[in-house]
Motif scaffolding. Structure first.
Motif, PDB file in Angstrom:
ATOM      1  N   GLN A 231       0.836  -1.194   0.000  1.00 33.54           N
ATOM      2  CA  GLN A 231       0.000   0.000   0.000  1.00 33.54           C
ATOM      3  C   GLN A 231       0.870   1.241   0.000  1.00 33.54           C
ATOM      4  OE1 GLN A 231      -3.556   0.209  -0.116  1.00 33.54           O
ATOM      5  NE2 GLN A 231      -2.942   2.305  -0.620  1.00 33.54           N
ATOM      6  N   GLN A 232       0.637   2.099  -0.984  1.00 35.13           N
ATOM      7  CA  GLN A 232       1.397   3.346  -1.040  1.00 35.13           C
ATOM      8  C   GLN A 232       0.861   4.339  -0.008  1.00 35.13           C
ATOM      9  OE1 GLN A 232       0.961   6.311  -4.334  1.00 35.13           O
ATOM     10  NE2 GLN A 232       3.066   5.732  -4.811  1.00 35.13           N
ATOM     11  N   GLN A 233       1.780   4.972   0.730  1.00 37.49           N
ATOM     12  CA  GLN A 233       1.417   5.955   1.736  1.00 37.49           C
ATOM     13  C   GLN A 233       1.370   7.355   1.115  1.00 37.49           C
ATOM     14  OE1 GLN A 233       0.757   4.524   4.953  1.00 37.49           O
ATOM     15  NE2 GLN A 233       0.963   2.789   3.550  1.00 37.49           N
ATOM     16  N   GLU A 234       0.885   8.307   1.896  1.00 38.58           N
ATOM     17  CA  GLU A 234       0.761   9.672   1.388  1.00 38.58           C
ATOM     18  C   GLU A 234       2.103  10.262   0.983  1.00 38.58           C
ATOM     19  OE1 GLU A 234      -1.345  12.139   4.101  1.00 38.58           O
ATOM     20  OE2 GLU A 234      -3.200  10.970   4.018  1.00 38.58           O
ATOM     21  N   ASP A 235       3.168   9.859   1.659  1.00 37.80           N
ATOM     22  CA  ASP A 235       4.493  10.400   1.337  1.00 37.80           C
ATOM     23  C   ASP A 235       5.171   9.641   0.201  1.00 37.80           C
ATOM     24  OD1 ASP A 235       5.119   8.006   2.543  1.00 37.80           O
ATOM     25  OD2 ASP A 235       6.369   8.871   4.121  1.00 37.80           O
ATOM     26  N   GLY A 236       4.464   8.694  -0.411  1.00 38.49           N
ATOM     27  CA  GLY A 236       5.010   7.945  -1.533  1.00 38.49           C
ATOM     28  C   GLY A 236       5.728   6.674  -1.142  1.00 38.49           C
ATOM     29  N   SER A 237       5.920   6.434   0.151  1.00 41.13           N
ATOM     30  CA  SER A 237       6.580   5.212   0.604  1.00 41.13           C
ATOM     31  C   SER A 237       5.573   4.061   0.606  1.00 41.13           C
ATOM     32  CB  SER A 237       7.168   5.410   1.998  1.00 41.13           C
ATOM     33  OG  SER A 237       6.127   5.651   2.942  1.00 41.13           O
ATOM     34  N   TYR A 238       6.079   2.865   0.885  1.00 40.06           N
ATOM     35  CA  TYR A 238       5.227   1.680   0.873  1.00 40.06           C
ATOM     36  C   TYR A 238       5.342   0.948   2.193  1.00 40.06           C
ATOM     37  CZ  TYR A 238       4.608   2.495  -4.053  1.00 40.06           C
ATOM     38  OH  TYR A 238       4.267   3.070  -5.246  1.00 40.06           O
ATOM     39  N   LYS A 239       4.216   0.413   2.649  1.00 40.12           N
ATOM     40  CA  LYS A 239       4.174  -0.351   3.887  1.00 40.12           C
ATOM     41  C   LYS A 239       3.356  -1.615   3.678  1.00 40.12           C
ATOM     42  CE  LYS A 239       4.673   3.416   7.247  1.00 40.12           C
ATOM     43  NZ  LYS A 239       4.073   4.082   8.428  1.00 40.12           N
ATOM     44  N   ASN A 240       3.514  -2.513   4.635  1.00 37.93           N
ATOM     45  CA  ASN A 240       2.670  -3.696   4.713  1.00 37.93           C
ATOM     46  C   ASN A 240       2.743  -4.535   3.438  1.00 37.93           C
ATOM     47  OD1 ASN A 240       0.842  -5.372   6.055  1.00 37.93           O
ATOM     48  ND2 ASN A 240      -0.919  -4.420   5.068  1.00 37.93           N
ATOM     49  N   ILE A 241       3.948  -4.993   3.098  1.00 33.60           N
ATOM     50  CA  ILE A 241       4.125  -5.872   1.947  1.00 33.60           C
ATOM     51  C   ILE A 241       3.511  -7.228   2.279  1.00 33.60           C
ATOM     52  CG2 ILE A 241       5.783  -6.851   0.333  1.00 33.60           C
ATOM     53  CD1 ILE A 241       5.893  -3.819   0.435  1.00 33.60           C
ATOM     54  N   GLN A 242       2.579  -7.692   1.459  1.00 36.90           N
ATOM     55  CA  GLN A 242       1.912  -8.965   1.735  1.00 36.90           C
ATOM     56  C   GLN A 242       1.935  -9.869   0.516  1.00 36.90           C
ATOM     57  OE1 GLN A 242      -1.637  -9.025   4.435  1.00 36.90           O
ATOM     58  NE2 GLN A 242      -1.840  -6.903   3.763  1.00 36.90           N
ATOM     59  N   ASN A 243       2.202 -11.134   0.753  1.00 39.06           N
ATOM     60  CA  ASN A 243       2.057 -12.155  -0.268  1.00 39.06           C
ATOM     61  C   ASN A 243       0.565 -12.399  -0.470  1.00 39.06           C
ATOM     62  OD1 ASN A 243       1.783 -14.950  -1.374  1.00 39.06           O
ATOM     63  ND2 ASN A 243       4.016 -14.968  -1.169  1.00 39.06           N
ATOM     64  N   ILE A 244       0.089 -12.371  -1.732  1.00 36.54           N
ATOM     65  CA  ILE A 244      -1.357 -12.462  -1.960  1.00 36.54           C
ATOM     66  C   ILE A 244      -1.891 -13.878  -1.809  1.00 36.54           C
ATOM     67  CG2 ILE A 244      -1.324 -10.427  -3.435  1.00 36.54           C
ATOM     68  CD1 ILE A 244      -1.728 -12.300  -5.820  1.00 36.54           C
ATOM     69  N   GLY A 245      -0.992 -14.853  -1.591  1.00 38.29           N
ATOM     70  CA  GLY A 245      -1.442 -16.186  -1.238  1.00 38.29           C
ATOM     71  C   GLY A 245      -1.766 -17.092  -2.415  1.00 38.29           C
ATOM     72  N   LYS A 246      -2.159 -18.318  -2.068  1.00 40.93           N
ATOM     73  CA  LYS A 246      -2.580 -19.306  -3.057  1.00 40.93           C
ATOM     74  C   LYS A 246      -4.055 -19.073  -3.385  1.00 40.93           C
ATOM     75  CE  LYS A 246      -1.253 -22.499  -0.168  1.00 40.93           C
ATOM     76  NZ  LYS A 246      -0.946 -23.777   0.516  1.00 40.93           N
ATOM     77  N   PRO A 247      -4.554 -19.435  -4.547  1.00 39.89           N
ATOM     78  CA  PRO A 247      -3.883 -20.177  -5.610  1.00 39.89           C
ATOM     79  C   PRO A 247      -3.193 -19.303  -6.665  1.00 39.89           C
ATOM     80  CG  PRO A 247      -6.193 -19.996  -6.133  1.00 39.89           C
ATOM     81  CD  PRO A 247      -6.013 -19.311  -4.798  1.00 39.89           C
ATOM     82  N   LEU A 248      -3.258 -17.965  -6.539  1.00 42.82           N
ATOM     83  CA  LEU A 248      -2.563 -17.161  -7.540  1.00 42.82           C
ATOM     84  C   LEU A 248      -1.063 -17.373  -7.467  1.00 42.82           C
ATOM     85  CD1 LEU A 248      -5.203 -15.920  -8.376  1.00 42.82           C
ATOM     86  CD2 LEU A 248      -4.134 -13.679  -8.318  1.00 42.82           C
ATOM     87  N   ASN A 249      -0.531 -17.557  -6.270  1.00 44.65           N
ATOM     88  CA  ASN A 249       0.868 -17.919  -6.135  1.00 44.65           C
ATOM     89  C   ASN A 249       0.996 -19.432  -6.021  1.00 44.65           C
ATOM     90  OD1 ASN A 249       2.111 -15.378  -6.279  1.00 44.65           O
ATOM     91  ND2 ASN A 249       1.630 -14.958  -4.133  1.00 44.65           N
ATOM     92  N   SER A 250       2.092 -19.934  -6.556  1.00 45.04           N
ATOM     93  CA  SER A 250       2.356 -21.371  -6.538  1.00 45.04           C
ATOM     94  C   SER A 250       3.828 -21.582  -6.217  1.00 45.04           C
ATOM     95  CB  SER A 250       2.022 -21.973  -7.911  1.00 45.04           C
ATOM     96  OG  SER A 250       2.956 -21.510  -8.892  1.00 45.04           O
ATOM     97  N   SER A 251       4.293 -22.806  -6.332  1.00 42.46           N
ATOM     98  CA  SER A 251       5.699 -23.089  -6.084  1.00 42.46           C
ATOM     99  C   SER A 251       6.577 -22.728  -7.286  1.00 42.46           C
ATOM    100  CB  SER A 251       5.884 -24.573  -5.734  1.00 42.46           C
ATOM    101  OG  SER A 251       5.448 -25.391  -6.802  1.00 42.46           O
ATOM    102  N   LYS A 252       5.967 -22.293  -8.375  1.00 39.73           N
ATOM    103  CA  LYS A 252       6.704 -21.899  -9.575  1.00 39.73           C
ATOM    104  C   LYS A 252       6.675 -20.366  -9.703  1.00 39.73           C
ATOM    105  CE  LYS A 252       7.519 -26.169 -10.872  1.00 39.73           C
ATOM    106  NZ  LYS A 252       6.861 -26.949  -9.820  1.00 39.73           N
ATOM    107  N   ASP A 253       6.948 -19.855 -10.920  1.00 41.65           N
ATOM    108  CA  ASP A 253       6.945 -18.407 -11.152  1.00 41.65           C
ATOM    109  C   ASP A 253       5.531 -17.908 -11.410  1.00 41.65           C
ATOM    110  OD1 ASP A 253       9.613 -17.803 -10.861  1.00 41.65           O
ATOM    111  OD2 ASP A 253      10.103 -18.274 -12.935  1.00 41.65           O
TER     112      ASP A 253
END
Length: 646
Positions: A364-386
């Motif tokens: 999530q981009q903050q008001e100052d342009g920085s980013y916080k709360n990096i989250q993996n979006i989880g399965k099934p969109l993510n897998s053990s491959k690319d």
């Protein structure tokens, strides 16, 4: 084909002089990984095993994104028990994840951390030891299926354009006399295709797109302005019949821009911040179309490829590219950015803890342009491959993702998904206000919430249990809470909310401005005065003790009829007789300090108690020995101030 941005990042290593190995080296250095693999595998089958050959054989499959095969050769490499660069530990760990051997992957990652603890990936792995649990929490929010437009070749990297899906494919170049093949993976060079989209996100009837954009090299990953008249896209360094190369004679990647004139794309130009010496790829536009995001390994890059942004000026020129920083970027690969209208940044990374290969993350981009709360979006969109190339329709919540996961039709495939539940970090900020001395809750206390820049956000009063609830707030953010109640001193505290969904609870203690004191009270507690400490076997007033005694002095000066009794105590070390004498000296030293400051001696009494009134279980009798710590013993070396007259 998605990995073409990484071809510039492979190791250029020195090999031995055997002719076959030399041939493999030559192909490796040209990034012709298909030919190199054939050469090395033939040698491996004949029983040749050397560190440099296994490194390059494993790396060839790693860079080709065949992590399942790469793991076999990394195993052989590690079995040699030779000294390896830390990066090999990281790659081996990633490959193990691709076959879902997470236990072994974590063991190898631990060794990577030990060898390279300054690496951001190592720090993230150390901090996020329960990353699989966190990924599981974020999983199950998508329904995913094959998009139905895939070929037996590489298909990936989609974009929306005029109710169509534009994507990248190596299926057919249409070159007379046969398709031109790229030696890196044996497939044709990629071109852009379009497919129709219905109301349910289904895609069909793929056709070639934008013949004017086509060159004899790779075209991929476009993004279009809302009016459909401008496109930014990735291409090898090739324009107007001229092919650009870096100092190693490698043709890298650049982002180009074209404008629509009628039904033809014209005025193809490269962007000003491109270079022959580094790659720029995979553009994405902000909702207001004033910022372009992209991936690059340009100077200032933290890792193998980083995410950057650059301002698009009103006259069409560009500002200076800005690295998105080490919250997003790691020493690994960050690529394929996609920014939403709500300033959510989706991107692919193998540097943040994931399931294997590239995973998709959101920040999530903050008001100052920085980013916080990096989250993996989880399965099934993510897998053990690319998994990469995330694209979503923000209204309908259907979208597309690219992956080389098992069960696909080609080396990379496009999958359709529907988001059934949004990924949100929900933090709630609540707490209680109490009296610092009594610990009792304070009802009807005004509490005001302000942001990190002291901007007032909310104001309310505590309930009859002293509790307050500010409701939903941002995750991983700093806030200030000011508490105000009549007869109490105003207190403002700061707190930082947690990075994951849940509650952040605070306890605020208020002190009365005017405090009631009765006979028998210890002024230390009534006025928040620290313990008066003494050094071991000493009765001299320490500098920190003098500060606390000054508070006692002020109380006596403001209350001229008050009389107090000073009680001094020791720890248990030394004999009881000695400690009694020591405590008496300390009590007298404390009293004399106050007398020297102007307090009449008649208002003071002093008594030493030795070790007879310990505040803990640190007694020494009868052996005169104790296993207590110095800190525990010091708690007993104290003075107390009891009110004997008002």
């Amino acid at each position: 084909m998605k990995k073409i941005i990484y071809t510039t990042l492979a190791f250029i290593l020195t090999f031995n002089s055997y002719s076959q190995i030399a041939k493999g080296d030559k192909e490796y250095e040209k990034f012709a990984y298909v030919d190199a693999i054939k050469t090395y595998e033939r040698l491996f089958e004949k029983g040749y095993k050397s560190q440099d050959m296994l490194e390059k054989l494993a790396n060839s499959y790693y860079f080709k994104a065949d992590l399942g095969t790469a793991v076999l050769y990394y195993r052989e490499l590690f079995a040699l028990k030779v000294d390896l660069e830390p990066e090999y530990y990281y790659r081996f760990s990633q490959c193990l994840k691709s076959i879902e051997d997470y236990k072994k992957a974590d063991e190898i990652m631990l060794k990577f951390n030990q060898k390279n603890d300054n690496d951001l990936r190592a720090k993230l792995a150390s901090l996020e030891k329960n990353y699989l649990d966190e990924i599981e929490k974020n999983s199950g929010r998508y329904i995913i299926e094959n998009a139905g437009i895939n070929s037996r070749y590489s298909d990936y990297g989609s974009a929306f354009y005029n109710n169509k899906l534009i994507f990248t494919s190596a299926r057919d170049t249409g070159v007379i006399g046969g398709s031109r093949k790229h030696s890196w993976n044996g497939e044709s060079f990629t071109n852009l295709y379009n497919a129709d989209i219905d109301d349910q996100g289904n895609v069909f009837s793929p056709k070639k797109f934008g013949s004017e954009l086509k060159s004899k090299f790779h075209e991929s990953t476009p993004v279009f302005t809302k009016d459909g008249k401008t496109v930014y896209f990735t291409r090898n360094n090739y324009l107007n019949g001229k092919r650009g190369k870096d100092s190693d004679k490698t043709t890298l990647l650049k982002v180009y821009k074209a404008t629509l004139n009628g039904d033809k794309w014209e005025n193809i130009i490269e962007l000003a911040f491109n270079s022959n010496d580094y790659s720029v790829a995979h553009p994405s536009l902000s909702a207001d179309e004033k910022t372009l995001y992209f991936a690059s390994n340009m100077p200032g890059t933290i890792g193998q490829s980083d995410l950057f942004k650059v301002s698009i000026n009103a006259d069409g020129s560009f500002g200076e590219p800005i690295n998105l920083g080490n919250t997003v970027n790691t020493e690994g690969r960050e690529t394929f950015p996609m920014i939403t209208s709500s300033n959510e940044l989706y991107f692919a990374s193998d540097g943040h803890p994931g399931l294997g290969g590239l995973d998709i993350f959101v920040a999530q981009q903050q008001e100052d342009g920085s980013y916080k709360n990096i989250q993996n979006i989880g399965k099934p969109l993510n897998s053990s491959k690319d998994d990469f190339g995330f694209l979503i329709n923000e209204k309908s919540r259907f979208g597309y993702v690219s992956s080389n996961r098992d069960g696909g039709e080609g080396s990379d495939d496009i999958y359709k998904f529907i988001e059934i539940k949004k990924l949100e970090c929900e933090q709630f900020l609540l707490g209680i206000v109490v009296d610092k001395i009594t610990g009792l809750p304070l009802a009807n206390t005004k509490v005001t919430l302000s942001g990190e820049n002291y901007d007032k956000l909310r104001e309310l009063v505590t309930d009859n249990q002293g509790k307050f609830d500010f409701g939903k707030v941002d995750c991983g953010s700093k806030y200030y809470i000011k508490s105000e109640k009549q007869e109490y001193a105003i207190v403002e505290i700061s707190t930082v909310t947690k990075e994951e969904s849940g509650k952040t609870e605070v306890k605020i203690e208020l002190e009365k401005e005017v405090k009631a004191v009765k006979l028998g009270d210890d002024l230390r507690f009534a006025f928040g005065i620290e313990v008066i400490y003494f050094d071991l076997d000493k009765s001299k007033i320490r500098s920190d003790a003098a500060i606390e005694l000054a508070k006692i002095l002020d109380v006596l000066e403001q209350n001229p009829t008050m009389e107090i009794s000073i009680g001094s105590h020791t720890d248990c070390r030394q004999t009881a007789k000695y400690n009694l004498k020591l405590s008496e000296r300390r009590a007298r030293a404390t009293m004399l300090w106050l007398v020297e400051k102007g307090i009449k001696k008649s208002r003071l009494t002093a008594k030493g108690y030795g070790e007879t009134q310990l505040v803990n279980n640190c007694g020494c009798e009868p052996t005169n020995e104790s296993n207590c710590t110095e800190q525990q013993h010091q708690a007993n070396r104290r003075s107390e101030f009891l009110v004997t007259k008002l």
